[in-house]
Design a protein around this motif. Structure first.
Motif, PDB file in Angstrom:
ATOM      1  N   LEU A   1       0.829  -1.208   0.000  1.00  0.00           N
ATOM      2  CA  LEU A   1       0.000   0.000   0.000  1.00  0.00           C
ATOM      3  C   LEU A   1       0.864   1.257   0.000  1.00  0.00           C
ATOM      4  O   LEU A   1       0.595   2.203  -0.744  1.00  0.00           O
ATOM      5  CB  LEU A   1      -0.940   0.011   1.210  1.00  0.00           C
ATOM      6  CG  LEU A   1      -2.075  -1.003   1.198  1.00  0.00           C
ATOM      7  CD1 LEU A   1      -2.888  -0.896   2.486  1.00  0.00           C
ATOM      8  CD2 LEU A   1      -2.969  -0.823  -0.021  1.00  0.00           C
ATOM      9  N   ALA A   2       1.902   1.273   0.825  1.00  0.00           N
ATOM     10  CA  ALA A   2       2.778   2.443   0.900  1.00  0.00           C
ATOM     11  C   ALA A   2       3.518   2.654  -0.412  1.00  0.00           C
ATOM     12  O   ALA A   2       3.633   3.785  -0.913  1.00  0.00           O
ATOM     13  CB  ALA A   2       3.762   2.294   2.061  1.00  0.00           C
ATOM     14  N   PHE A   3       4.035   1.586  -0.981  1.00  0.00           N
ATOM     15  CA  PHE A   3       4.778   1.661  -2.242  1.00  0.00           C
ATOM     16  C   PHE A   3       3.892   2.201  -3.361  1.00  0.00           C
ATOM     17  O   PHE A   3       4.324   3.009  -4.179  1.00  0.00           O
ATOM     18  CB  PHE A   3       5.313   0.268  -2.605  1.00  0.00           C
ATOM     19  CG  PHE A   3       6.296   0.253  -3.741  1.00  0.00           C
ATOM     20  CD1 PHE A   3       7.619   0.605  -3.534  1.00  0.00           C
ATOM     21  CD2 PHE A   3       5.901  -0.134  -5.004  1.00  0.00           C
ATOM     22  CE1 PHE A   3       8.539   0.582  -4.580  1.00  0.00           C
ATOM     23  CE2 PHE A   3       6.807  -0.160  -6.056  1.00  0.00           C
ATOM     24  CZ  PHE A   3       8.129   0.197  -5.846  1.00  0.00           C
ATOM     25  N   ASP A   4       2.647   1.774  -3.369  1.00  0.00           N
ATOM     26  CA  ASP A   4       1.697   2.208  -4.393  1.00  0.00           C
ATOM     27  C   ASP A   4       1.465   3.720  -4.352  1.00  0.00           C
ATOM     28  O   ASP A   4       1.183   4.331  -5.378  1.00  0.00           O
ATOM     29  CB  ASP A   4       0.372   1.460  -4.221  1.00  0.00           C
ATOM     30  CG  ASP A   4      -0.592   1.722  -5.347  1.00  0.00           C
ATOM     31  OD1 ASP A   4      -0.214   1.485  -6.521  1.00  0.00           O
ATOM     32  OD2 ASP A   4      -1.724   2.175  -5.064  1.00  0.00           O
ATOM     33  N   GLN A   5       1.606   4.314  -3.179  1.00  0.00           N
ATOM     34  CA  GLN A   5       1.365   5.747  -3.008  1.00  0.00           C
ATOM     35  C   GLN A   5       2.584   6.611  -3.358  1.00  0.00           C
ATOM     36  O   GLN A   5       2.470   7.827  -3.445  1.00  0.00           O
ATOM     37  CB  GLN A   5       0.937   6.043  -1.566  1.00  0.00           C
ATOM     38  CG  GLN A   5      -0.364   5.361  -1.157  1.00  0.00           C
ATOM     39  CD  GLN A   5      -1.527   5.780  -2.029  1.00  0.00           C
ATOM     40  OE1 GLN A   5      -1.759   6.958  -2.236  1.00  0.00           O
ATOM     41  NE2 GLN A   5      -2.256   4.811  -2.554  1.00  0.00           N
ATOM     42  N   MET A   6       3.725   5.982  -3.574  1.00  0.00           N
ATOM     43  CA  MET A   6       4.961   6.728  -3.848  1.00  0.00           C
ATOM     44  C   MET A   6       5.038   7.175  -5.305  1.00  0.00           C
ATOM     45  O   MET A   6       4.427   6.556  -6.183  1.00  0.00           O
ATOM     46  CB  MET A   6       6.185   5.853  -3.542  1.00  0.00           C
ATOM     47  CG  MET A   6       6.288   5.428  -2.104  1.00  0.00           C
ATOM     48  SD  MET A   6       7.577   4.180  -1.906  1.00  0.00           S
ATOM     49  CE  MET A   6       8.807   5.168  -1.100  1.00  0.00           C
ATOM     50  N   SER A   7       5.818   8.217  -5.517  1.00  0.00           N
ATOM     51  CA  SER A   7       6.089   8.650  -6.891  1.00  0.00           C
ATOM     52  C   SER A   7       7.040   7.638  -7.535  1.00  0.00           C
ATOM     53  O   SER A   7       7.683   6.841  -6.838  1.00  0.00           O
ATOM     54  CB  SER A   7       6.738  10.038  -6.889  1.00  0.00           C
ATOM     55  OG  SER A   7       8.062   9.949  -6.366  1.00  0.00           O
ATOM     56  N   VAL A   8       7.170   7.712  -8.848  1.00  0.00           N
ATOM     57  CA  VAL A   8       8.076   6.812  -9.569  1.00  0.00           C
ATOM     58  C   VAL A   8       9.510   7.002  -9.066  1.00  0.00           C
ATOM     59  O   VAL A   8      10.227   6.028  -8.832  1.00  0.00           O
ATOM     60  CB  VAL A   8       7.987   7.033 -11.095  1.00  0.00           C
ATOM     61  CG1 VAL A   8       9.056   6.237 -11.831  1.00  0.00           C
ATOM     62  CG2 VAL A   8       6.611   6.673 -11.607  1.00  0.00           C
ATOM     63  N   ALA A   9       9.913   8.244  -8.868  1.00  0.00           N
ATOM     64  CA  ALA A   9      11.274   8.521  -8.387  1.00  0.00           C
ATOM     65  C   ALA A   9      11.488   7.930  -6.992  1.00  0.00           C
ATOM     66  O   ALA A   9      12.557   7.361  -6.716  1.00  0.00           O
ATOM     67  CB  ALA A   9      11.530  10.028  -8.368  1.00  0.00           C
TER      68      ALA A   9
ATOM     69  N   LEU B   1      13.867   1.096  -4.201  1.00  0.00           N
ATOM     70  CA  LEU B   1      14.313  -0.175  -4.783  1.00  0.00           C
ATOM     71  C   LEU B   1      15.835  -0.270  -4.828  1.00  0.00           C
ATOM     72  O   LEU B   1      16.406  -1.310  -4.520  1.00  0.00           O
ATOM     73  CB  LEU B   1      13.728  -0.376  -6.180  1.00  0.00           C
ATOM     74  CG  LEU B   1      12.255  -0.756  -6.207  1.00  0.00           C
ATOM     75  CD1 LEU B   1      11.723  -0.721  -7.641  1.00  0.00           C
ATOM     76  CD2 LEU B   1      12.049  -2.126  -5.593  1.00  0.00           C
ATOM     77  N   LYS B   2      16.495   0.824  -5.198  1.00  0.00           N
ATOM     78  CA  LYS B   2      17.964   0.820  -5.228  1.00  0.00           C
ATOM     79  C   LYS B   2      18.522   0.569  -3.829  1.00  0.00           C
ATOM     80  O   LYS B   2      19.454  -0.204  -3.666  1.00  0.00           O
ATOM     81  CB  LYS B   2      18.485   2.148  -5.785  1.00  0.00           C
ATOM     82  CG  LYS B   2      18.375   2.246  -7.275  1.00  0.00           C
ATOM     83  CD  LYS B   2      18.915   3.565  -7.790  1.00  0.00           C
ATOM     84  CE  LYS B   2      18.674   3.666  -9.288  1.00  0.00           C
ATOM     85  NZ  LYS B   2      19.098   4.967  -9.807  1.00  0.00           N
ATOM     86  N   THR B   3      17.944   1.226  -2.847  1.00  0.00           N
ATOM     87  CA  THR B   3      18.403   1.052  -1.458  1.00  0.00           C
ATOM     88  C   THR B   3      18.210  -0.398  -1.032  1.00  0.00           C
ATOM     89  O   THR B   3      19.111  -1.004  -0.438  1.00  0.00           O
ATOM     90  CB  THR B   3      17.625   1.981  -0.517  1.00  0.00           C
ATOM     91  OG1 THR B   3      17.852   3.323  -0.912  1.00  0.00           O
ATOM     92  CG2 THR B   3      18.038   1.783   0.926  1.00  0.00           C
ATOM     93  N   LEU B   4      17.062  -0.968  -1.314  1.00  0.00           N
ATOM     94  CA  LEU B   4      16.784  -2.350  -0.917  1.00  0.00           C
ATOM     95  C   LEU B   4      17.674  -3.349  -1.634  1.00  0.00           C
ATOM     96  O   LEU B   4      18.138  -4.322  -1.061  1.00  0.00           O
ATOM     97  CB  LEU B   4      15.303  -2.683  -1.157  1.00  0.00           C
ATOM     98  CG  LEU B   4      14.308  -1.959  -0.271  1.00  0.00           C
ATOM     99  CD1 LEU B   4      12.877  -2.222  -0.758  1.00  0.00           C
ATOM    100  CD2 LEU B   4      14.464  -2.369   1.173  1.00  0.00           C
ATOM    101  N   GLU B   5      17.916  -3.107  -2.914  1.00  0.00           N
ATOM    102  CA  GLU B   5      18.726  -4.028  -3.710  1.00  0.00           C
ATOM    103  C   GLU B   5      20.211  -3.981  -3.298  1.00  0.00           C
ATOM    104  O   GLU B   5      20.910  -4.967  -3.455  1.00  0.00           O
ATOM    105  CB  GLU B   5      18.561  -3.713  -5.196  1.00  0.00           C
ATOM    106  CG  GLU B   5      17.186  -4.088  -5.699  1.00  0.00           C
ATOM    107  CD  GLU B   5      16.876  -3.578  -7.090  1.00  0.00           C
ATOM    108  OE1 GLU B   5      15.882  -4.044  -7.669  1.00  0.00           O
ATOM    109  OE2 GLU B   5      17.623  -2.706  -7.609  1.00  0.00           O
TER     110      GLU B   5
END
Length: 105
Positions: free
Chosen positions: A85-93, A99-103
């Motif tokens: 739900l939180a990810f869906d609310q984020m901008s593309v940037a 994603l970069k941080t997690l990867e």
């Protein structure tokens, strides 16, 4: 060992939570998802009780009507559901940055 949840139980639980969060009736959800108004309430009730399971196309229409990603309705882990739900609310940037941080981690 992690207990695997039945996806049907997860779906019915998340469907009801998402509907109640919008404060709409089962009939209203069914109509928003394109179900015939004469059967909308009964169909959603049966989905929430686990009597019937919708096909994927119907699940996608329900998710759209609830303004949640389809994946949220099937997320067996509460933290993952909240992240979806939180990810869906984020901008593309913001999504790309996260994603970069997690990867990298």
């Amino acid at each position: 060992m992690v207990r695997k949840q039945d996806v049907r139980l997860v779906f019915q639980h998340r469907l009801k939570i998402a509907r109640e969060r919008l404060d709409i009736s089962q009939k209203e959800l069914g109509i928003r998802a394109g179900l015939d108004s004469f059967v909308a309430s009964t169909r959603i009730n049966r989905y929430e009780l686990g009597v019937h399971q919708p096909d994927m196309a119907t699940a996608e229409r329900l998710a759209h009507a609830l303004s949640v990603p389809t994946a949220y309705l099937f997320a067996g882990d509460e933290r993952l559901a909240r992240m979806i739900l939180a990810f869906d609310q984020m901008s593309v940037a913001e999504k790309e940055s996260l994603l970069k941080t997690l990867e990298q981690g």
